[in-house]
Design a protein around this motif. Sequence first.
Motif, PDB file in Angstrom:
ATOM      1  N   LEU A 166     -29.818  32.727 -32.786  1.00  0.00           N
ATOM      2  CA  LEU A 166     -30.052  33.367 -34.083  1.00  0.00           C
ATOM      3  C   LEU A 166     -29.208  32.653 -35.131  1.00  0.00           C
ATOM      4  CD1 LEU A 166     -30.254  37.141 -33.168  1.00  0.00           C
ATOM      5  CD2 LEU A 166     -32.085  35.658 -33.901  1.00  0.00           C
ATOM      6  N   PRO A 167     -29.775  32.312 -36.284  1.00  0.00           N
ATOM      7  CA  PRO A 167     -29.128  31.364 -37.186  1.00  0.00           C
ATOM      8  C   PRO A 167     -27.920  31.876 -37.965  1.00  0.00           C
ATOM      9  CG  PRO A 167     -31.198  32.092 -38.109  1.00  0.00           C
ATOM     10  CD  PRO A 167     -31.101  32.674 -36.743  1.00  0.00           C
ATOM     11  N   SER A 168     -27.871  33.136 -38.331  1.00  0.00           N
ATOM     12  CA  SER A 168     -26.799  33.516 -39.249  1.00  0.00           C
ATOM     13  C   SER A 168     -26.470  35.003 -39.126  1.00  0.00           C
ATOM     14  CB  SER A 168     -27.207  33.199 -40.683  1.00  0.00           C
ATOM     15  OG  SER A 168     -28.241  34.081 -41.087  1.00  0.00           O
ATOM     16  N   THR A 181     -40.975  30.624 -20.524  1.00  0.00           N
ATOM     17  CA  THR A 181     -41.096  29.734 -21.673  1.00  0.00           C
ATOM     18  C   THR A 181     -40.427  28.395 -21.411  1.00  0.00           C
ATOM     19  OG1 THR A 181     -41.133  31.654 -23.121  1.00  0.00           O
ATOM     20  CG2 THR A 181     -40.687  29.551 -24.153  1.00  0.00           C
ATOM     21  N   GLY A 182     -39.281  28.412 -20.745  1.00  0.00           N
ATOM     22  CA  GLY A 182     -38.589  27.160 -20.432  1.00  0.00           C
ATOM     23  C   GLY A 182     -39.426  26.253 -19.548  1.00  0.00           C
ATOM     24  N   GLU A 214     -39.213  44.163 -20.238  1.00  0.00           N
ATOM     25  CA  GLU A 214     -37.859  43.635 -20.044  1.00  0.00           C
ATOM     26  C   GLU A 214     -37.890  42.144 -19.690  1.00  0.00           C
ATOM     27  OE1 GLU A 214     -34.930  44.992 -20.637  1.00  0.00           O
ATOM     28  OE2 GLU A 214     -35.940  46.782 -21.363  1.00  0.00           O
ATOM     29  N   GLN A 215     -38.901  41.711 -18.937  1.00  0.00           N
ATOM     30  CA  GLN A 215     -39.019  40.292 -18.621  1.00  0.00           C
ATOM     31  C   GLN A 215     -39.326  39.472 -19.876  1.00  0.00           C
ATOM     32  OE1 GLN A 215     -42.012  40.206 -15.583  1.00  0.00           O
ATOM     33  NE2 GLN A 215     -40.559  40.617 -13.944  1.00  0.00           N
ATOM     34  N   LEU A 227     -37.341  35.785 -24.094  1.00  0.00           N
ATOM     35  CA  LEU A 227     -37.023  35.494 -25.498  1.00  0.00           C
ATOM     36  C   LEU A 227     -35.528  35.236 -25.694  1.00  0.00           C
ATOM     37  CD1 LEU A 227     -39.336  37.985 -27.391  1.00  0.00           C
ATOM     38  CD2 LEU A 227     -39.311  35.513 -27.657  1.00  0.00           C
ATOM     39  N   LYS A 228     -34.694  35.990 -24.993  1.00  0.00           N
ATOM     40  CA  LYS A 228     -33.247  35.792 -25.112  1.00  0.00           C
ATOM     41  C   LYS A 228     -32.815  34.446 -24.542  1.00  0.00           C
ATOM     42  CE  LYS A 228     -31.897  40.641 -25.007  1.00  0.00           C
ATOM     43  NZ  LYS A 228     -31.252  41.696 -24.210  1.00  0.00           N
ATOM     44  N   ASN A 229     -33.539  33.944 -23.546  1.00  0.00           N
ATOM     45  CA  ASN A 229     -33.204  32.646 -22.963  1.00  0.00           C
ATOM     46  C   ASN A 229     -33.755  31.480 -23.772  1.00  0.00           C
ATOM     47  OD1 ASN A 229     -31.733  33.609 -20.827  1.00  0.00           O
ATOM     48  ND2 ASN A 229     -33.517  33.814 -19.512  1.00  0.00           N
TER      49      ASN A 229
END
Length: 160
Positions: free
Chosen positions: A70-72, A109-110, A56-57, A62-64
């Motif tokens: 997401l492009p399209s 990641t940030g 979940e982390q 990844l969501k942050n």
Amino acid sequence: LVVRRIPDLRPPKDQGQGQGTLFDIWRFHAFFTTTDPDDLDTVAADKTHRQHAIVEQVHADLKNSALAHLPSNSFSANAAWLVCAVMAFNVTRAAGTLTADPKLTKATTGTLRRTIVSVPARIACSARRLTLHLPTDWPWETAWNNLFDSTFGRNQSIIT
């Protein structure tokens, strides 16, 4: 229902009083499982639940980052974006591990982007050797040098 007792490691607010706590302070974390107790005992269910928390982390990280953009509406474009996002996530995690800095090994990641990817430096090539010119008194210099040395090898020739 499985309830896990966790010691509360937060420092008490009245540290300046000089008197310790009378009783240990515990936090409780509860979760439900539908697994049959004959298949999975309480300790194994707790271990499985902790692994789920790690996943979940990763999803939250990844969501942050890349999955927030997401492009399209096209499934194929989003699938390709997801593959690229996961590859970038894995490369960034590997780079954080190669720095040998305990803070960056488990960083998000940030944080890794701010500390070791966005570097105000330049790479120069002289006599078949790479030289990295970092700013003076940059706080992440040791971590970046560890990453650079383990990736390229400072004393290795760049032309084979």
